[in-house]
Design an enzyme around this catalytic site. Structure first.
Site, short mmCIF file in Angstrom:
data_model
loop_
_atom_site.label_atom_id
_atom_site.label_comp_id
_atom_site.label_asym_id
_atom_site.label_seq_id
_atom_site.Cartn_x
_atom_site.Cartn_y
_atom_site.Cartn_z
N LYS A 13 0.83 -1.21 0.00
CA LYS A 13 0.00 0.00 0.00
C LYS A 13 0.87 1.26 0.00
CE LYS A 13 -2.17 -1.16 3.87
NZ LYS A 13 -1.70 -2.51 4.24
N ARG A 88 -9.20 0.83 9.28
CA ARG A 88 -8.83 -0.55 9.57
C ARG A 88 -9.90 -1.28 10.35
NH1 ARG A 88 -3.08 0.22 9.13
NH2 ARG A 88 -1.88 -1.68 9.45
N ARG A 127 12.95 -8.85 3.36
CA ARG A 127 13.34 -7.51 3.88
C ARG A 127 14.36 -7.64 5.00
NH1 ARG A 127 7.85 -6.16 3.25
NH2 ARG A 127 7.29 -6.47 5.43
N ARG A 135 11.85 -2.04 11.43
CA ARG A 135 10.64 -1.59 12.12
C ARG A 135 10.34 -2.61 13.19
NH1 ARG A 135 5.65 -0.50 8.13
NH2 ARG A 135 4.50 -1.59 9.76
N ARG A 146 -0.24 -9.57 13.07
CA ARG A 146 -0.91 -8.49 12.34
C ARG A 146 -1.87 -9.04 11.30
NH1 ARG A 146 4.30 -5.96 10.38
NH2 ARG A 146 3.08 -4.49 9.18
P1 ADP Z 1 1.26 -2.18 7.55
O1 ADP Z 1 0.64 -1.56 6.35
O2 ADP Z 1 2.61 -2.73 7.27
O3 ADP Z 1 0.36 -3.10 8.28
P2 ADP Z 1 1.04 0.35 8.97
O4 ADP Z 1 2.22 1.21 8.86
O5 ADP Z 1 -0.18 0.71 8.21
O6 ADP Z 1 1.55 -1.10 8.63
O7 ADP Z 1 0.60 0.21 10.52
C1 ADP Z 1 1.50 -0.16 11.52
C2 ADP Z 1 0.81 -0.22 12.89
O8 ADP Z 1 0.27 1.08 13.21
C3 ADP Z 1 -0.38 -1.16 13.00
O9 ADP Z 1 -0.01 -2.50 13.26
C4 ADP Z 1 -1.15 -0.53 14.16
O10 ADP Z 1 -0.52 -0.80 15.40
C5 ADP Z 1 -0.99 0.95 13.90
N1 ADP Z 1 -2.05 1.49 13.02
C6 ADP Z 1 -1.84 2.04 11.79
N2 ADP Z 1 -3.01 2.45 11.26
C7 ADP Z 1 -3.98 2.13 12.16
C8 ADP Z 1 -5.38 2.26 12.18
N3 ADP Z 1 -6.05 2.81 11.16
N4 ADP Z 1 -6.06 1.82 13.26
C9 ADP Z 1 -5.42 1.28 14.31
N5 ADP Z 1 -4.09 1.10 14.36
C10 ADP Z 1 -3.36 1.52 13.29
#
Ligand code: ADP
Length: 191
Positions: A13, A88, A127, A135, A146
């Protein structure tokens, strides 16, 4: 145009959002990036969410809804935005719909990047092999967690947006340039 990039963790994404910033001139609104920036800066918010991010748990809805609303009111979002990693959960999607509707805006399209679990795990391992762990949540174990969170809380949004007729499914396992091409074709069709 307001669009949502949707898909499991590691689906690509962020990569595609950055392409859209360049090609469509829309800002990328990544809640993950914003939360990591808050952790890094050591703000009160950052300290509050640090452990949740590391564990791969979701941050409470009200927190991400607030940061998105504040960000969306910046002038660079006047023509729309690319929502990346938000919404989410169903309450987040509902809050986003009402936030947009009071501003006479709406989500135009939801791009679903479809990638299977095996490929996502292979990508994390790759990675780590190439760059180490950059990260705190980018490990095979946390990715598994996740993914569980994704299927339980986030995947139901496909039906939510499906009912609104907004979902376009993209093969996220194709090479990056092909994914970009599929997205461009889908957006051009929307006008
Ligand atoms: P990825 O796309 O690799 O899953 P993100 O960078 O979008 O990772 O998100 C990393 C973390 O940030 C998530 O695992 C969560 O802890 C938090 N997070 C990000 N966006 C949200 C959201 N919309 N609602 C709740 N937690 C979020």
């Amino acid at each position: 145009m307001n669009l949502v990039l949707f898909g499991p963790p590691g689906a690509g994404k962020g990569t595609q959002a950055r392409v859209l910033v360049e090609t469509r001139g829309l800002p990328q609104l990544s809640t993950g990036d914003m939360l990591r920036a808050a952790v890094k800066a050591g703000t009160a918010l950052g300290n509050k969410v640090d452990a949740l991010l590391t564990k791969g748990e979701l941050v409470p809805d009200d927190i991400v809804i607030d940061i998105i609303a504040e960000r969306y009111d910046q002038p660079d979002c006047a023509k729309g935005a690319v929502f990346d990693g938000f919404p989410r959960t169903i309450p987040q999607a509902e809050a986003l719909d009402s936030m947009l509707s009071v501003r006479s805006k709406k989500i135009d399209v939801v791009l679903e990047l479809k990638v299977n679990d095996k490929v996502l795990l292979d990508r994390v391992e790759q990675r780590i092999k190439e760059g180490g762990i950059l990260r705190s949540d980018d490990t095979p174990e946390t990715l598994q967690h996740r993914l569980g969170v994704y299927y339980k809380n986030t995947a139901p949004l496909l039906a939510y947006y499906g009912k609104q007729g907004k979902v376009v499914t993209i093969d996220g396992m194709a090479p990056i340039a092909d994914v970009t091409q599929q997205i461009a074709a889908a957006l051009d069709k929307k006008g």
